[in-house]
Motif scaffolding. Structure first.
Motif, PDB file in Angstrom:
ATOM      1  N   GLY A  49      37.331  20.240  20.868  1.00 49.00           N
ATOM      2  CA  GLY A  49      37.359  19.322  22.016  1.00 49.00           C
ATOM      3  C   GLY A  49      36.160  19.593  22.912  1.00 49.00           C
ATOM      4  N   GLY A  50      35.002  19.748  22.290  1.00 51.16           N
ATOM      5  CA  GLY A  50      33.793  20.175  23.009  1.00 51.16           C
ATOM      6  C   GLY A  50      33.179  19.092  23.878  1.00 51.16           C
ATOM      7  N   SER A  51      32.206  19.520  24.636  1.00 54.42           N
ATOM      8  CA  SER A  51      31.561  18.671  25.634  1.00 54.42           C
ATOM      9  C   SER A  51      30.731  17.552  25.009  1.00 54.42           C
ATOM     10  CB  SER A  51      30.650  19.549  26.497  1.00 54.42           C
ATOM     11  OG  SER A  51      29.767  18.762  27.246  1.00 54.42           O
ATOM     12  N   CYS A 104      31.397  29.129  32.982  1.00 51.47           N
ATOM     13  CA  CYS A 104      32.659  28.394  33.132  1.00 51.47           C
ATOM     14  C   CYS A 104      33.602  28.721  31.977  1.00 51.47           C
ATOM     15  CB  CYS A 104      32.396  26.896  33.152  1.00 51.47           C
ATOM     16  SG  CYS A 104      31.540  26.352  34.627  1.00 51.47           S
ATOM     17  N   MET A 105      34.865  28.960  32.325  1.00 54.22           N
ATOM     18  CA  MET A 105      35.802  29.474  31.310  1.00 54.22           C
ATOM     19  C   MET A 105      36.705  28.407  30.721  1.00 54.22           C
ATOM     20  SD  MET A 105      37.467  29.249  34.096  1.00 54.22           S
ATOM     21  CE  MET A 105      37.056  30.334  35.433  1.00 54.22           C
ATOM     22  N   VAL A 106      36.379  27.135  30.939  1.00 53.52           N
ATOM     23  CA  VAL A 106      37.039  26.063  30.193  1.00 53.52           C
ATOM     24  C   VAL A 106      36.135  25.704  29.005  1.00 53.52           C
ATOM     25  CG1 VAL A 106      38.122  25.161  32.278  1.00 53.52           C
ATOM     26  CG2 VAL A 106      35.930  24.234  31.546  1.00 53.52           C
ATOM     27  N   MET A 107      36.584  24.779  28.165  1.00 52.70           N
ATOM     28  CA  MET A 107      35.703  24.325  27.090  1.00 52.70           C
ATOM     29  C   MET A 107      34.754  23.268  27.662  1.00 52.70           C
ATOM     30  SD  MET A 107      34.549  24.773  24.180  1.00 52.70           S
ATOM     31  CE  MET A 107      35.629  25.926  23.319  1.00 52.70           C
ATOM     32  N   GLY A 108      33.965  23.705  28.630  1.00 50.90           N
ATOM     33  CA  GLY A 108      32.948  22.851  29.222  1.00 50.90           C
ATOM     34  C   GLY A 108      31.670  22.961  28.418  1.00 50.90           C
ATOM     35  N   THR A 109      30.568  22.577  29.034  1.00 50.19           N
ATOM     36  CA  THR A 109      29.326  22.554  28.256  1.00 50.19           C
ATOM     37  C   THR A 109      28.867  23.956  27.870  1.00 50.19           C
ATOM     38  OG1 THR A 109      28.717  20.515  29.341  1.00 50.19           O
ATOM     39  CG2 THR A 109      26.962  21.694  28.227  1.00 50.19           C
ATOM     40  N   ALA A 110      29.007  24.933  28.769  1.00 50.96           N
ATOM     41  CA  ALA A 110      28.537  26.285  28.438  1.00 50.96           C
ATOM     42  C   ALA A 110      29.338  26.857  27.271  1.00 50.96           C
ATOM     43  CB  ALA A 110      28.643  27.183  29.658  1.00 50.96           C
ATOM     44  N   SER A 111      30.666  26.759  27.345  1.00 46.95           N
ATOM     45  CA  SER A 111      31.492  27.278  26.241  1.00 46.95           C
ATOM     46  C   SER A 111      31.245  26.488  24.964  1.00 46.95           C
ATOM     47  CB  SER A 111      32.978  27.207  26.602  1.00 46.95           C
ATOM     48  OG  SER A 111      33.252  27.966  27.747  1.00 46.95           O
ATOM     49  N   THR A 112      31.063  25.187  25.124  1.00 44.18           N
ATOM     50  CA  THR A 112      30.757  24.358  23.949  1.00 44.18           C
ATOM     51  C   THR A 112      29.450  24.811  23.310  1.00 44.18           C
ATOM     52  OG1 THR A 112      31.864  22.443  24.894  1.00 44.18           O
ATOM     53  CG2 THR A 112      30.262  22.004  23.163  1.00 44.18           C
ATOM     54  N   THR A 142      41.324  17.788  16.965  1.00 44.61           N
ATOM     55  CA  THR A 142      41.153  18.867  17.933  1.00 44.61           C
ATOM     56  C   THR A 142      42.293  19.857  17.736  1.00 44.61           C
ATOM     57  OG1 THR A 142      40.042  17.444  19.521  1.00 44.61           O
ATOM     58  CG2 THR A 142      41.066  19.436  20.385  1.00 44.61           C
ATOM     59  N   ILE A 143      41.925  21.099  17.461  1.00 41.21           N
ATOM     60  CA  ILE A 143      42.975  22.096  17.197  1.00 41.21           C
ATOM     61  C   ILE A 143      43.067  23.123  18.326  1.00 41.21           C
ATOM     62  CG2 ILE A 143      42.769  21.792  14.717  1.00 41.21           C
ATOM     63  CD1 ILE A 143      41.310  24.424  14.532  1.00 41.21           C
ATOM     64  N   LEU A 144      42.201  22.962  19.307  1.00 44.81           N
ATOM     65  CA  LEU A 144      42.169  23.935  20.399  1.00 44.81           C
ATOM     66  C   LEU A 144      42.844  23.358  21.638  1.00 44.81           C
ATOM     67  CD1 LEU A 144      40.952  26.697  20.376  1.00 44.81           C
ATOM     68  CD2 LEU A 144      38.828  25.770  21.262  1.00 44.81           C
ATOM     69  N   ASN A 145      43.797  24.095  22.161  1.00 42.49           N
ATOM     70  CA  ASN A 145      44.531  23.640  23.349  1.00 42.49           C
ATOM     71  C   ASN A 145      43.900  24.272  24.593  1.00 42.49           C
ATOM     72  OD1 ASN A 145      46.367  22.889  25.267  1.00 42.49           O
ATOM     73  ND2 ASN A 145      48.091  24.033  24.399  1.00 42.49           N
ATOM     74  N   LEU A 146      42.691  23.837  24.890  1.00 42.56           N
ATOM     75  CA  LEU A 146      41.945  24.420  26.016  1.00 42.56           C
ATOM     76  C   LEU A 146      41.599  23.333  27.027  1.00 42.56           C
ATOM     77  CD1 LEU A 146      41.529  27.261  24.853  1.00 42.56           C
ATOM     78  CD2 LEU A 146      39.086  26.958  25.110  1.00 42.56           C
ATOM     79  N   MET A 147      41.525  23.704  28.283  1.00 39.55           N
ATOM     80  CA  MET A 147      41.033  22.757  29.287  1.00 39.55           C
ATOM     81  C   MET A 147      39.584  22.393  28.950  1.00 39.55           C
ATOM     82  SD  MET A 147      42.217  24.289  32.928  1.00 39.55           S
ATOM     83  CE  MET A 147      43.785  25.123  33.151  1.00 39.55           C
ATOM     84  N   PRO A 148      39.084  21.198  29.220  1.00 40.86           N
ATOM     85  CA  PRO A 148      39.752  20.149  29.983  1.00 40.86           C
ATOM     86  C   PRO A 148      40.722  19.276  29.170  1.00 40.86           C
ATOM     87  CG  PRO A 148      37.550  19.438  29.414  1.00 40.86           C
ATOM     88  CD  PRO A 148      37.686  20.836  28.914  1.00 40.86           C
ATOM     89  N   SER A 149      40.679  19.389  27.816  1.00 37.48           N
ATOM     90  CA  SER A 149      41.580  18.529  27.042  1.00 37.48           C
ATOM     91  C   SER A 149      42.998  19.088  27.039  1.00 37.48           C
ATOM     92  CB  SER A 149      41.079  18.422  25.600  1.00 37.48           C
ATOM     93  OG  SER A 149      39.769  17.934  25.559  1.00 37.48           O
ATOM     94  N   LYS A 174      34.686  10.611  24.662  1.00 30.78           N
ATOM     95  CA  LYS A 174      35.355  11.799  24.115  1.00 30.78           C
ATOM     96  C   LYS A 174      36.859  11.506  24.064  1.00 30.78           C
ATOM     97  CE  LYS A 174      36.015  16.658  25.435  1.00 30.78           C
ATOM     98  NZ  LYS A 174      35.541  17.707  26.352  1.00 30.78           N
ATOM     99  N   PRO A 175      37.366  11.125  22.908  1.00 32.41           N
ATOM    100  CA  PRO A 175      38.772  10.712  22.836  1.00 32.41           C
ATOM    101  C   PRO A 175      39.747  11.811  23.261  1.00 32.41           C
ATOM    102  CG  PRO A 175      37.587  10.020  20.883  1.00 32.41           C
ATOM    103  CD  PRO A 175      36.676  10.938  21.627  1.00 32.41           C
ATOM    104  N   SER A 176      39.401  13.079  23.003  1.00 28.83           N
ATOM    105  CA  SER A 176      40.371  14.133  23.316  1.00 28.83           C
ATOM    106  C   SER A 176      40.610  14.255  24.816  1.00 28.83           C
ATOM    107  CB  SER A 176      39.913  15.481  22.749  1.00 28.83           C
ATOM    108  OG  SER A 176      38.753  15.935  23.404  1.00 28.83           O
TER     109      SER A 176
END
Ligand code: FES
Length: 575
Positions: free
Chosen positions: A270-272, A196-204, A304-311, A393-395
């Protein structure tokens, strides 16, 4: 001078007589020459390739690159499969099998003639299961993540794995898009190898591998199909041979300092929320006492300094072009939020690896001084509803809902939820708190990712997209919303979540870390006395072992008898 340490592989291949014959001769059936058994480091390549795990479907290629690296460095590579956990197909949830896969990894390493191991991991649970198993053996180890898929585009817009699955399915339910448009988006979303190419669990978790120092710099963000992903695999193959020669086990990398760095990195990206459970489980395999309070303490003040989905807005490919995780780590280091001396797999400290990282995408990776979102570390909640903790997860939450009091609408379990959520007569409005129970480790079983309950259609149709939701479940790393998760103890273990009744007042106060049920202790005691004790019964097999031994979320959901490590002592001969 002390004699050099005999490698564990030599307890197999360095033997004479009948046992040496047995250990070597069968290995020669595919053309392995005698000199491969001369004491050079034997490197296991632990592969989670499976056609049932689409995110890891390119791992045969990745393994070949690791092998090349091992051979170049003078090692002897041996690839082996372990149970692979595919998030999208496995039912009732891949999380149920994380501990089983970790046992496979641990026993495969310990029972075989391996001096070092390279872990190939990608889809969500493949990372923690491999790290947990390897930690319990504690031989030299490097992690190589498979990398994210390329960005997805649908009608001129980025769409993210999972993240837009939730939003598109809500649009479909609200009648805003057609079934054909839904199918078209489905084809657009996943268009290359990778996870998955969002900051989901795998990317986290790939970011955690890099932040923990178990992976090489760049591990988190290079897309799966980028040639540099293969370079990382090849370099890992070379480097693991050196780690064996230097006798540097995994415990030299997985220190408390490394986990502290990983927790802060998780906040910054903004990790999982799943990382909370996985890192606690990995740490405790290694003997590092990590707990929920560490998450709350270390995450406070991290932006959080990363502007990635899902946040946020962008995807992992954008993160890669911006410079990847080393830029994030540099920002944390400059903000005084990094244990700079933590050692990493390439032999350098994390600060040496990242201090010169260049940010080529400030719209994707912002600075800690001018962040994407302020103070968004995972918040750990306590109160009479979750004496052992819960998280949010506040973000990914709606700021206006982070302090909220509302009437409970209770769903007894996931079947009850599915049966009633679309009912136009369901007594609910947007000020209510949706409660879902019996979805925890024992209750589901396996603690499925159902905590981000879809909103009732009658509320969605009015353009409302978020409500406070609480449960003992997990949530996909790709999901978002004001969602309280991992409530412990879970309802099926007798937790107070099981005592809530429709209409009770529930108060969420994230700033003060509280989640409170406004019902008196006397009334709760009365309800508890009137309630039949929760009992989950499984007849046989792994499910039985799991529900009888699984720890609660605040303890990492490991099986109680797997916590800790046994090292990599050589078992007795097999014949
Ligand atoms: Fe495999 Fe998301 S489904 S990483």
């Amino acid at each position: 001078m002390a004699a050099p340490k005999r490698r564990r592989s030599q307890e197999w291949f360095g033997r004479e007589g009948k046992m040496g014959f047995i250990y070597r001769s069968w290995m020669k059936n595919r053309g392995i020459p005698q000199d491969q058994f001369d004491g050079r480091p034997v490197i296991g390549i632990c592969n989670t390739y499976s056609e049932l795990t689409p995110c890891n479907s390119h791992f045969r290629t990745l393994a070949e690159h690791v092998k090349n690296g091992v051979l170049e460095a003078g090692g002897f590579p041996l690839e082996f499969p372990v149970m692979s956990l595919g998030e999208t197909l496995l039912r009732p949830t891949a999380m149920l099998y994380r501990n089983l896969a970790s046992m496979d990894v641990e026993e495969s390493i310990r029972g075989n003639p391996l001096d070092g191991v390279v872990l190939l991991m990608g889809c969500d649970k493949t990372t923690p299961s491999l790290l947990m198993g390897a930690a319990s053996c504690d031989i030299p180890t490097i992690g190589v993540s498979g990398g994210p898929m390329l960005s997805s585009w649908y009608r001129g817009q980025r769409i993210g794995s999972g993240t837009n699955t939730w939003s598109l399915s809500e649009q479909l339910r609200a009648g805003e898009i057609t079934q054909d448009e839904f199918h078209e988006a489905e084809s657009c979303m996943h268009r290359s190898h990778g996870h998955c190419m969002v900051m989901g669990t795998a990317s986290t978790m790939a970011s955690m591998v890099e932040a923990l120092g178990v992976g090489l710099p760049g591990n988190a963000a290079y897309p799966a199909v980028d040639a540099r992903r293969n370079v990382i695999a090849r370099l890992a193959g070379r480097r693991i041979v050196e780690l064996v020669n230097q006798d540097l086990p995994l415990s030299k990398l997985l220190t408390r300092e490394a986990f502290e760095n990983a927790i802060r990195v998780n906040a910054a990206i903004g990790g999982s929320t799943n990382a909370v459970i996985h890192l606690i489980a990995i740490a405790r395999r290694m003997g590092v006492e990590l707990g929920l309070d560490d998450w709350d303490r270390l995450g406070r003040g991290v932006n959080t300094i990363l502007n990635l989905m899902p946040s946020g807005e962008y995807l992992m490919e954008d993160f890669c072009y911006a410079g990847g995780l080393p830029v994030v780590i540099r920002e944390l280091g400059e903000a005084g939020l990094l244990q700079r001396d933590a050692l990493t797999a390439n032999g350098k400290t994390i600060w040496e690896n990242c201090r010169d990282a260049r940010n080529d995408g400030p719209h994707v990776i912002m600075s800690h001084a001018k962040p994407f979102k302020h103070d968004t570390g995972i918040a750990v909640l306590r109160g009479n509803l979750c004496p052992d903790g819960a998280i949010i997860k506040p973000s990914a939450a709606t700021p206006a809902l982070m302090q909220h009091k509302g009437r409970a609408v209770v769903f007894e379990d996931i079947d009850d939820f599915h049966a009633r959520i679309d009912d136009e007569h369901l007594d609910i409005d947007e000020s209510c708190v949706m409660v879902l129970r019996n979805c925890g480790p024992k209750g589901y079983p396996g603690m499925a990712e159902v905590g981000n309950m879809p909103l009732p259609p009658k509320i969605l149709k009015r353009g409302i997209t978020d409500m406070v939701r609480i449960s003992d479940a997990r949530m996909s790393g790709t999901a978002y919303g004001t969602v309280v998760l991992h409530m412990a103890p879970e309802a099926a273990a007798g937790g107070p979540l099981g005592l809530i009744e429709n209409g009770d007042l529930i108060e969420l106060d994230v700033a003060n870390r509280r989640l409170q049920l406004h019902v008196s202790d006397a009334e709760l005691a009365r309800r508890r006395a009137a309630k039949k004790p929760a009992k989950v019964h499984m007849e046989r097999g792994y499910w039985k072992l799991y529900v009888e031994h699984v720890n609660q979320a605040n303890d990492g959901c490991d099986l109680d008898f797997l916590v800790g490590k046994s090292g990599a002592g050589v078992p007795r001969d097999n014949h």
